[in-house]
Design a protein around this motif. Structure first.
Motif, mmCIF file in Angstrom:
data_model
loop_
_atom_site.group_PDB
_atom_site.id
_atom_site.type_symbol
_atom_site.label_atom_id
_atom_site.label_comp_id
_atom_site.label_asym_id
_atom_site.label_seq_id
_atom_site.Cartn_x
_atom_site.Cartn_y
_atom_site.Cartn_z
ATOM 1 N N GLY A 12 71.954 125.966 90.291
ATOM 2 C CA GLY A 12 71.281 126.320 91.549
ATOM 3 C C GLY A 12 70.205 127.108 91.445
ATOM 4 N N GLY A 16 68.756 133.731 94.001
ATOM 5 C CA GLY A 16 69.255 134.466 92.491
ATOM 6 C C GLY A 16 68.852 133.441 91.329
ATOM 7 N N GLU A 35 69.660 121.653 90.186
ATOM 8 C CA GLU A 35 69.516 121.889 91.613
ATOM 9 C C GLU A 35 70.148 120.580 92.168
ATOM 10 N N THR A 42 69.420 128.436 99.855
ATOM 11 C CA THR A 42 69.613 128.744 101.647
ATOM 12 C C THR A 42 68.694 129.433 102.079
ATOM 13 N N LYS A 51 64.817 130.182 109.926
ATOM 14 C CA LYS A 51 65.521 130.972 110.881
ATOM 15 C C LYS A 51 64.274 132.197 111.490
ATOM 16 N N HIS A 115 73.571 117.632 90.158
ATOM 17 C CA HIS A 115 74.872 118.371 90.435
ATOM 18 C C HIS A 115 75.329 118.772 89.042
ATOM 19 N N ALA A 116 75.681 120.167 88.800
ATOM 20 C CA ALA A 116 76.422 120.450 87.647
ATOM 21 C C ALA A 116 77.763 120.929 87.776
ATOM 22 N N ASP A 314 75.443 134.929 96.478
ATOM 23 C CA ASP A 314 76.437 134.602 97.549
ATOM 24 C C ASP A 314 77.685 133.897 96.892
ATOM 25 N N THR A 322 69.526 137.695 100.516
ATOM 26 C CA THR A 322 68.524 137.363 99.424
ATOM 27 C C THR A 322 67.900 138.434 98.557
HETATM 28 C C1 LIG Z 1 71.226 130.812 108.710
HETATM 29 C C2 LIG Z 1 71.065 132.062 107.543
HETATM 30 C C3 LIG Z 1 70.089 133.139 107.747
HETATM 31 C C4 LIG Z 1 70.049 133.984 106.637
HETATM 32 N N1 LIG Z 1 69.117 134.891 106.990
HETATM 33 C C5 LIG Z 1 68.917 135.856 105.845
HETATM 34 C C6 LIG Z 1 67.818 136.926 106.269
HETATM 35 O O1 LIG Z 1 67.146 137.173 107.069
HETATM 36 N N2 LIG Z 1 67.721 137.880 105.242
HETATM 37 C C7 LIG Z 1 68.507 137.822 104.063
HETATM 38 O O2 LIG Z 1 68.482 138.598 103.232
HETATM 39 N N3 LIG Z 1 69.442 136.877 103.766
HETATM 40 C C8 LIG Z 1 69.430 136.052 104.801
HETATM 41 N N4 LIG Z 1 70.549 134.956 104.400
HETATM 42 C C9 LIG Z 1 71.405 134.987 103.324
HETATM 43 C C10 LIG Z 1 70.725 134.397 102.251
HETATM 44 O O3 LIG Z 1 69.911 133.113 102.593
HETATM 45 C C11 LIG Z 1 71.509 134.619 101.208
HETATM 46 O O4 LIG Z 1 72.281 135.438 100.763
HETATM 47 C C12 LIG Z 1 70.726 133.849 99.815
HETATM 48 O O5 LIG Z 1 70.085 132.613 99.959
HETATM 49 C C13 LIG Z 1 71.896 133.901 98.563
HETATM 50 O O6 LIG Z 1 70.991 133.172 97.455
HETATM 51 P P1 LIG Z 1 71.904 132.627 96.084
HETATM 52 O O7 LIG Z 1 71.064 132.611 95.192
HETATM 53 O O8 LIG Z 1 73.140 133.200 96.000
HETATM 54 O O9 LIG Z 1 72.150 131.061 96.800
HETATM 55 P P2 LIG Z 1 71.452 130.143 97.530
HETATM 56 O O10 LIG Z 1 70.187 130.286 97.906
HETATM 57 O O11 LIG Z 1 72.060 129.423 98.618
HETATM 58 O O12 LIG Z 1 71.318 128.814 96.489
HETATM 59 C C14 LIG Z 1 72.368 128.019 95.780
HETATM 60 C C15 LIG Z 1 71.476 126.854 95.343
HETATM 61 O O13 LIG Z 1 72.461 126.223 94.380
HETATM 62 C C16 LIG Z 1 72.612 124.909 94.680
HETATM 63 N N5 LIG Z 1 74.076 124.347 94.159
HETATM 64 C C17 LIG Z 1 75.146 124.544 94.721
HETATM 65 N N6 LIG Z 1 76.114 124.101 93.888
HETATM 66 C C18 LIG Z 1 75.460 123.414 92.964
HETATM 67 C C19 LIG Z 1 75.761 122.470 91.546
HETATM 68 N N7 LIG Z 1 77.111 122.329 91.533
HETATM 69 N N8 LIG Z 1 74.708 121.980 91.041
HETATM 70 C C20 LIG Z 1 73.379 122.007 91.302
HETATM 71 N N9 LIG Z 1 72.926 122.695 92.278
HETATM 72 C C21 LIG Z 1 73.881 123.465 92.924
HETATM 73 C C22 LIG Z 1 72.324 124.756 96.276
HETATM 74 O O14 LIG Z 1 71.914 123.485 96.621
HETATM 75 C C23 LIG Z 1 71.466 125.880 96.434
HETATM 76 O O15 LIG Z 1 70.053 125.426 96.398
HETATM 77 C C24 LIG Z 1 71.039 133.924 105.467
HETATM 78 C C25 LIG Z 1 71.650 132.877 105.385
HETATM 79 C C26 LIG Z 1 71.720 131.981 106.366
HETATM 80 C C27 LIG Z 1 72.615 130.899 106.303
#
Ligand SMILES: Cc1cc2nc3c(=O)[nH]c(=O)nc-3n(C[C@H](O)[C@H](O)[C@H](O)COP(=O)(O)OP(=O)(O)OC[C@H]3O[C@@H](n4cnc5c(N)ncnc54)[C@H](O)[C@@H]3O)c2cc1C
Ligand SMILES: NC(=O)c1ccc[n+]([C@@H]2O[C@H](COP(=O)([O-])OP(=O)(O)OC[C@H]3O[C@@H](n4cnc5c(N)ncnc54)[C@H](O)[C@@H]3O)[C@@H](O)[C@H]2O)c1
Length: 463
Positions: A12, A16, A35, A42, A51, A115-116, A314, A322
């Motif tokens: 991903g 993070g 990815e 997200t 947003k 996809h992993a 998440d 984020t």
């Molecule tokens: C509409 C909306 C608005 C938001 N606004 C805010 C804000 O204003 N401020 C804030 O702090 N947070 C906000 N957030 C929350 C924030 O976006 C998330 O907390 C943050 O993106 C989490 O990061 P992450 O690295 O955990 O996951 P993500 O950013 O979701 O990244 C995960 C990645 O893994 C990839 N993936 C998933 N499964 C696989 C797999 N099996 N193989 C390969 N790749 C894979 C996905 O495609 C994705 O690119 C918002 C969320 C949403 C939905």
């Protein structure tokens, strides 16, 4: 020579995963990230960033209203061109995603479009969009797959007709009316956005008050400000059926509620929460069982039940923001590769809700202070800003400090209105540093601002 293909494999490339991969590669480790979509995750592609662009676009209508009050008699928004906005928005997201990829590559990370899924504890199956498959091995694996919108199962028609936040950035056209189901961050943010863009918005929430978990005064104040702007909030209602109707000139959604009442809207946005995206990871192969919310259980060092497999962001459903995912990534790299076990500290994380008006909040709510048995004082103010008073507007800013009676430390700061998201960043420093109310008061005001109220609050409210 290691017996694995990679020292670290990250699943991903979101907030993070990207930070962890870059930091680890900068240590000279052999790192890859898979990815399945585009790098950015997200936040960049379907969350915070697009947003916030939509918030900017939607605020223009209120700015024009203010402009008229300030003497720009002919000020008008003109027509909002959704297609033009969407095109610029998508181009900007492309640019940002490319920057993410470039920064990964520059740090020496191998970026794999696939996809992993787990084969076993050290092996991953990578599947490309074209169906190509290969297996790689890694000494350490980081799961950073984020979350995905959750749709309630009890309402027939939702899966076919309900929109999620993912859909909102690429709607073929703006609806004239929109029902939003839910009362959390995403529901109130999109309510403000769509209302500002001229859409007739009704928010449907099953509870009594929107924004569960926030301070009660904040919840009440935001609800009244949203209503003042023309957003309809209907609480204690839960849709039980969604049906597309073709009555009248165009098709609409007929929403049937749990109390038997119905309403029509062009579209229905489901902002009913998100779930960790663990499906498709084949966690069974490594004996990891998600918790009841679908999250991967981890310890305070983001370590799963396997000492070489970690999870952050998440997918662990700790605090889904984020900057938190990024801090967890930093702590993970310290723990796994720098012999410096680091547990991220979740206390006093400031957050903003980009509703209209905005919310900024950090530290304890009154309910939390009570639950902890803390004796506290409340200092609060509700006032019209200079800007609003000038145009004869009714909107009010709300600010509240929760102060420990014993130590005088400011335990919580809650703001609704103005640039609350900007102000709370700095208030967050003071709360994290456990500064006392006396120290806040010793800080000279910046005049004329709304934020100066925070250092001039004198009257305690009866608790
Ligand atoms: C509409 C909306 C608005 C938001 N606004 C805010 C804000 O204003 N401020 C804030 O702090 N947070 C906000 N957030 C929350 C924030 O976006 C998330 O907390 C943050 O993106 C989490 O990061 P992450 O690295 O955990 O996951 P993500 O950013 O979701 O990244 C995960 C990645 O893994 C990839 N993936 C998933 N499964 C696989 C797999 N099996 N193989 C390969 N790749 C894979 C996905 O495609 C994705 O690119 C918002 C969320 C949403 C939905
Ligand atoms: N400004 C920001 O920082 C920001 C913005 C958006 C999202 N986020 C993050 O993303 C997370 C997800 O946001 P969200 O708004 O989807 O979730 P949320 O948890 O904030 O709100 C979900 C809402 O859906 C309701 N709900 C749950 N199940 C339901 C059901 N079966 N039927 C009807 N309603 C139901 C809940 O009562 C709640 O009001 C947030 O908790 C936050 O961590 C942050």
């Amino acid at each position: 020579m290691t017996k694995y293909d990679y020292d670290l494999f990250v699943i991903g490339a979101g907030s993070g995963g990207v930070r962890a991969a870059r930091l680890a590669a900068q240590l000279g480790l052999k790192v890859a990230v898979a990815e399945e979509d585009r790098p950015g995750g997200t936040c960049v592609l379907r969350g915070c960033v697009p947003k916030k662009f939509m918030v900017y676009a939607s605020e223009v209508s209120e700015q024009v209203h203010y402009a008229q009050g300030f003497g720009w008699k002919d000020a008008s928004t003109g027509a909002f061109d959704w297609n033009s906005f969407r095109t610029t928005n998508n181009a900007e997201l492309d640019r940002l995603s490319q920057i993410y990829t470039a920064n990964l590559v520059k740090a020496g990370v191998e970026v794999i479009a696939a996809h992993a899924a787990f084969k076993d504890e050290h092996h991953l199956i990578l599947t490309t969009k074209q169906g190509g498959e290969r297996v790689v091995s890694a000494k350490t694996i980081l799961i950073a797959v984020g979350g995905w919108p959750f749709l309630p199962q009890h309402c027939p028609g939702v899966a076919e007709h309900g929109l999620t936040s993912n859909d909102m950035f690429n709607l073929p056209e703006l609806p004239k009316s929109l029902a939003i189901v839910g009362g959390g961050y995403i529901a109130v943010e999109f309510a403000g956005i769509m209302h500002g863009l001229g859409v007739d918005v009704t928010l449907l929430y099953r509870g009594q008050k929107i924004l569960r978990g926030f301070d009660d005064d904040v919840r009440d104040h935001l609800a009244s400000e949203m209503a003042l702007r023309g957003i309809k909030i209907r609480t204690q209602l839960d849709p039980v059926h969604l049906k597309k109707t073709d009555e009248g000139q165009k098709s609409q959604m007929l929403i049937t509620m749990n109390d038997g009442s119905t309403m029509l809207a062009d579209q229905v946005l489901y902002a009913s929460g998100r779930k960790p995206k663990t499906e498709g990871l084949n966690l069974d192969a490594i004996g990891i069982t998600p918790d009841v919310h679908g999250a991967i259980p981890v310890d305070s060092f983001s370590r799963t039940s396997h000492k070489h497999i970690y999870a952050i962001g998440d997918v662990t459903n700790r605090m889904n923001l984020t900057p938190v995912a990024i801090r967890e990534a930093v702590a993970f790299v310290e723990t796994a590769f720098k012999d410096n076990a680091t547990a991220y500290d979740y206390e006093n994380i400031p957050t903003a809700v980009f509703s209209q008006p905005q919310i900024g909040t950090v530290g304890l709510t009154e309910a939390e202070a009570t639950e902890k048995g803390i004796a506290y004082d409340v200092y609060q103010t509700r006032f019209r800003s200079m800007k609003t008073a000038f145009i004869g507007g009714e909107s009010r800013i709300y600010m509240k400090l929760i102060v420990d009676q014993k130590s005088d430390v400011v335990l919580g700061v809650h703001i609704v209105g103005g640039e609350a998201g900007e102000i709370i960043q700095i208030a967050g420093v003071a709360v994290k540093a456990r500064l006392t109310k006396a120290q806040w008061d010793a800080t000279c005001a910046v005049h004329p601002t709304a934020a100066e109220e925070l250092v001039t609050l004198k009257d305690k409210r009866a608790v």
